[in-house]
Design a protein around this motif. Structure first.
Motif, PDB file in Angstrom:
ATOM      1  N   PHE A 125      68.607 -22.012  99.375  1.00  0.00           N
ATOM      2  CA  PHE A 125      68.686 -22.370 100.699  1.00  0.00           C
ATOM      3  C   PHE A 125      70.235 -22.713 101.098  1.00  0.00           C
ATOM      4  CE2 PHE A 125      64.483 -23.887  99.496  1.00  0.00           C
ATOM      5  CZ  PHE A 125      63.931 -22.754  99.841  1.00  0.00           C
ATOM      6  N   TRP A 126      70.872 -23.421 100.133  1.00  0.00           N
ATOM      7  CA  TRP A 126      72.380 -23.954 100.265  1.00  0.00           C
ATOM      8  C   TRP A 126      73.149 -22.542 100.241  1.00  0.00           C
ATOM      9  CZ3 TRP A 126      74.034 -27.985 102.106  1.00  0.00           C
ATOM     10  CH2 TRP A 126      75.193 -28.589 101.817  1.00  0.00           C
ATOM     11  N   PHE A 127      72.869 -21.449  99.570  1.00  0.00           N
ATOM     12  CA  PHE A 127      73.558 -20.359  99.738  1.00  0.00           C
ATOM     13  C   PHE A 127      73.569 -19.710 101.265  1.00  0.00           C
ATOM     14  CE2 PHE A 127      74.043 -15.540  99.622  1.00  0.00           C
ATOM     15  CZ  PHE A 127      74.997 -15.550  98.664  1.00  0.00           C
ATOM     16  N   LEU A 128      72.283 -19.824 101.609  1.00  0.00           N
ATOM     17  CA  LEU A 128      72.057 -19.224 103.050  1.00  0.00           C
ATOM     18  C   LEU A 128      72.888 -20.046 104.206  1.00  0.00           C
ATOM     19  CD1 LEU A 128      68.231 -18.465 103.021  1.00  0.00           C
ATOM     20  CD2 LEU A 128      69.991 -16.830 103.321  1.00  0.00           C
ATOM     21  N   SER A 129      72.678 -21.400 103.792  1.00  0.00           N
ATOM     22  CA  SER A 129      73.395 -22.332 104.886  1.00  0.00           C
ATOM     23  C   SER A 129      75.013 -22.184 104.668  1.00  0.00           C
ATOM     24  CB  SER A 129      73.282 -23.779 104.521  1.00  0.00           C
ATOM     25  OG  SER A 129      73.961 -24.337 103.451  1.00  0.00           O
ATOM     26  N   LEU A 130      75.518 -22.126 103.577  1.00  0.00           N
ATOM     27  CA  LEU A 130      77.016 -21.783 103.430  1.00  0.00           C
ATOM     28  C   LEU A 130      77.509 -20.330 104.212  1.00  0.00           C
ATOM     29  CD1 LEU A 130      77.952 -23.156 100.014  1.00  0.00           C
ATOM     30  CD2 LEU A 130      78.629 -24.012 102.245  1.00  0.00           C
ATOM     31  N   ALA A 139      75.932 -39.862 101.377  1.00  0.00           N
ATOM     32  CA  ALA A 139      74.982 -38.876 100.658  1.00  0.00           C
ATOM     33  C   ALA A 139      73.940 -38.353 101.683  1.00  0.00           C
ATOM     34  CB  ALA A 139      74.546 -39.523  99.459  1.00  0.00           C
ATOM     35  N   ARG A 140      73.180 -39.199 102.331  1.00  0.00           N
ATOM     36  CA  ARG A 140      72.139 -39.205 103.360  1.00  0.00           C
ATOM     37  C   ARG A 140      72.877 -38.196 104.621  1.00  0.00           C
ATOM     38  NH1 ARG A 140      69.972 -44.355 101.767  1.00  0.00           N
ATOM     39  NH2 ARG A 140      71.471 -45.622 102.899  1.00  0.00           N
ATOM     40  N   ALA A 141      73.781 -38.724 105.013  1.00  0.00           N
ATOM     41  CA  ALA A 141      74.475 -38.034 105.868  1.00  0.00           C
ATOM     42  C   ALA A 141      74.706 -36.565 105.666  1.00  0.00           C
ATOM     43  CB  ALA A 141      75.759 -38.542 106.372  1.00  0.00           C
ATOM     44  N   HIS A 142      75.094 -36.228 104.307  1.00  0.00           N
ATOM     45  CA  HIS A 142      75.186 -35.170 103.648  1.00  0.00           C
ATOM     46  C   HIS A 142      74.133 -34.242 103.839  1.00  0.00           C
ATOM     47  CE1 HIS A 142      76.908 -31.960 101.311  1.00  0.00           C
ATOM     48  NE2 HIS A 142      76.548 -32.234 100.407  1.00  0.00           N
ATOM     49  N   ILE A 143      73.068 -34.909 103.081  1.00  0.00           N
ATOM     50  CA  ILE A 143      71.828 -34.076 103.189  1.00  0.00           C
ATOM     51  C   ILE A 143      71.366 -33.807 104.308  1.00  0.00           C
ATOM     52  CG2 ILE A 143      69.236 -34.318 102.175  1.00  0.00           C
ATOM     53  CD1 ILE A 143      70.678 -36.124 100.133  1.00  0.00           C
ATOM     54  N   ASP A 144      71.331 -34.630 105.520  1.00  0.00           N
ATOM     55  CA  ASP A 144      70.880 -34.464 106.828  1.00  0.00           C
ATOM     56  C   ASP A 144      71.542 -33.332 107.650  1.00  0.00           C
ATOM     57  OD1 ASP A 144      68.928 -36.303 107.365  1.00  0.00           O
ATOM     58  OD2 ASP A 144      70.228 -37.991 107.854  1.00  0.00           O
ATOM     59  N   SER A 145      72.934 -33.090 107.170  1.00  0.00           N
ATOM     60  CA  SER A 145      73.564 -32.015 107.563  1.00  0.00           C
ATOM     61  C   SER A 145      73.069 -30.955 107.243  1.00  0.00           C
ATOM     62  CB  SER A 145      75.168 -32.317 107.401  1.00  0.00           C
ATOM     63  OG  SER A 145      75.862 -31.033 107.690  1.00  0.00           O
ATOM     64  N   PHE A 146      72.758 -30.826 105.829  1.00  0.00           N
ATOM     65  CA  PHE A 146      72.300 -29.402 105.363  1.00  0.00           C
ATOM     66  C   PHE A 146      70.869 -29.181 105.815  1.00  0.00           C
ATOM     67  CE2 PHE A 146      68.860 -28.372 102.003  1.00  0.00           C
ATOM     68  CZ  PHE A 146      69.059 -27.073 101.832  1.00  0.00           C
ATOM     69  N   ARG A 147      70.069 -30.352 106.090  1.00  0.00           N
ATOM     70  CA  ARG A 147      68.952 -30.134 106.923  1.00  0.00           C
ATOM     71  C   ARG A 147      69.142 -29.103 108.305  1.00  0.00           C
ATOM     72  NH1 ARG A 147      64.703 -34.702 107.280  1.00  0.00           N
ATOM     73  NH2 ARG A 147      66.692 -35.804 107.700  1.00  0.00           N
ATOM     74  N   ASN A 148      69.880 -29.949 109.095  1.00  0.00           N
ATOM     75  CA  ASN A 148      70.210 -29.139 110.264  1.00  0.00           C
ATOM     76  C   ASN A 148      70.708 -27.844 110.229  1.00  0.00           C
ATOM     77  OD1 ASN A 148      69.595 -31.684 111.372  1.00  0.00           O
ATOM     78  ND2 ASN A 148      71.583 -32.734 111.606  1.00  0.00           N
ATOM     79  N   THR A 149      71.772 -27.596 109.365  1.00  0.00           N
ATOM     80  CA  THR A 149      71.831 -26.057 109.064  1.00  0.00           C
ATOM     81  C   THR A 149      70.995 -25.210 108.631  1.00  0.00           C
ATOM     82  OG1 THR A 149      74.328 -27.278 108.798  1.00  0.00           O
ATOM     83  CG2 THR A 149      73.892 -24.772 108.178  1.00  0.00           C
ATOM     84  N   ILE A 150      70.303 -25.625 107.721  1.00  0.00           N
ATOM     85  CA  ILE A 150      69.214 -24.733 107.278  1.00  0.00           C
ATOM     86  C   ILE A 150      68.114 -24.554 107.983  1.00  0.00           C
ATOM     87  CG2 ILE A 150      68.003 -26.391 105.869  1.00  0.00           C
ATOM     88  CD1 ILE A 150      69.038 -22.744 104.571  1.00  0.00           C
ATOM     89  N   LEU A 151      67.761 -25.386 108.803  1.00  0.00           N
ATOM     90  CA  LEU A 151      66.752 -25.055 109.888  1.00  0.00           C
ATOM     91  C   LEU A 151      67.447 -24.063 110.898  1.00  0.00           C
ATOM     92  CD1 LEU A 151      65.177 -28.424 110.299  1.00  0.00           C
ATOM     93  CD2 LEU A 151      64.344 -26.558 109.055  1.00  0.00           C
ATOM     94  N   ARG A 152      68.638 -24.267 111.306  1.00  0.00           N
ATOM     95  CA  ARG A 152      69.065 -23.221 112.224  1.00  0.00           C
ATOM     96  C   ARG A 152      69.132 -21.775 111.535  1.00  0.00           C
ATOM     97  NH1 ARG A 152      73.476 -25.916 112.936  1.00  0.00           N
ATOM     98  NH2 ARG A 152      74.888 -24.647 111.826  1.00  0.00           N
ATOM     99  N   VAL A 153      69.691 -21.638 110.311  1.00  0.00           N
ATOM    100  CA  VAL A 153      69.733 -20.568 109.696  1.00  0.00           C
ATOM    101  C   VAL A 153      68.302 -19.878 109.459  1.00  0.00           C
ATOM    102  CG1 VAL A 153      70.490 -19.481 107.465  1.00  0.00           C
ATOM    103  CG2 VAL A 153      71.918 -20.975 108.471  1.00  0.00           C
ATOM    104  N   LEU A 154      67.428 -20.405 109.069  1.00  0.00           N
ATOM    105  CA  LEU A 154      66.207 -20.179 108.608  1.00  0.00           C
ATOM    106  C   LEU A 154      65.246 -19.626 109.914  1.00  0.00           C
ATOM    107  CD1 LEU A 154      64.887 -22.262 105.939  1.00  0.00           C
ATOM    108  CD2 LEU A 154      65.843 -20.098 105.732  1.00  0.00           C
TER     109      LEU A 154
END
Length: 222
Positions: A170-175, A207-222
């Protein structure tokens, strides 16, 4: 005989299983083996030029880690992308990785800070050079492994390593999202600053902000 006093023939199967495991996992992480794809042991064995028995054991190890599913009478399938799984991983990371960051801030020493500075320096060079997502993902994992190590809790570090593995594709897709890599770089830098300042509360917040950022991006990518 090896340096451990064991015949090489006794060590070879373990070495081959490890090679197969690492190679298959890498292909899953980088979506070469796409979510939902069926994996044929014979075909994978030929591709990796590793015997079928080590490949079989490697695939079952990956099944235990939640990266592939063994389907009776059908074979082995790369676990499909699931929004529920993404949500569950994020929930677990929000609690455990934030706590890990606070522990790292509590226990970090000045000498510990050289490694993440080097990692972030390499990441910025890779971004500036327009290098591939794979390089950035590996550096991202290195940064998170460093933080887990500095937390001083090996049980927590092992748990987070498993979460990172399950989230890697999922991280690969977000990057792959154009501007996300630089955003991740800024977030890592902010997190490192909080840890270096030994501010436990701020480190957890970053750390929480970093993970929230990942959530926002991966939901957009998926």
């Amino acid at each position: 005989m090896s340096s451990l006093g064991l015949p090489r023939a006794e060590q070879k199967p373990t070495s081959l299983v490890s090679r197969a495991y690492d190679a298959i996992k890498h292909r899953i992480f980088t979506v070469v083996y796409a979510p939902g794809a069926y994996l044929n042991e014979v075909a994978v064995s030929r591709e990796l030029e590793i015997g079928r028995t080590p490949v079989h054991h490697a695939l079952h190890r990956l099944a235990k880690e939640g990266l592939v599913d063994v389907i009776p009478r059908k074979g082995i399938i790369v676990r499909p992308v699931s929004l529920d799984e993404v949500a569950n991983i994020i929930e677990a990371r929000l609690v455990n990785e934030a706590y890990c960051a606070s522990l790292a801030a509590r226990r970090v020493t000045r000498a510990d800070l050289e490694e993440p500075k080097l990692i972030l320096g390499k990441a910025q060079s890779a971004i500036d050079a327009g290098e591939g997502v794979e390089e950035l993902m590996q550096l991202d994992q290195s940064f998170h492994r460093w933080m887990a190590k500095i937390s001083g809790n090996p049980v927590l570090a092992e748990f987070l390593s498993n979460l990172q593995d399950r989230a890697a594709r999922f991280w690969f897709l977000s990057l792959s999202d154009g501007h996300h890599s630089q955003q991740v770089q800024h977030e890592h830098f902010d997190l490192l600053q909080a840890i270096a300042s030994k501010d436990e509360a701020q480190a957890a917040d970053k750390a929480r902000a970093h993970i929230d950022s990942f959530r926002n991006t991966i939901l957009r990518v998926l």
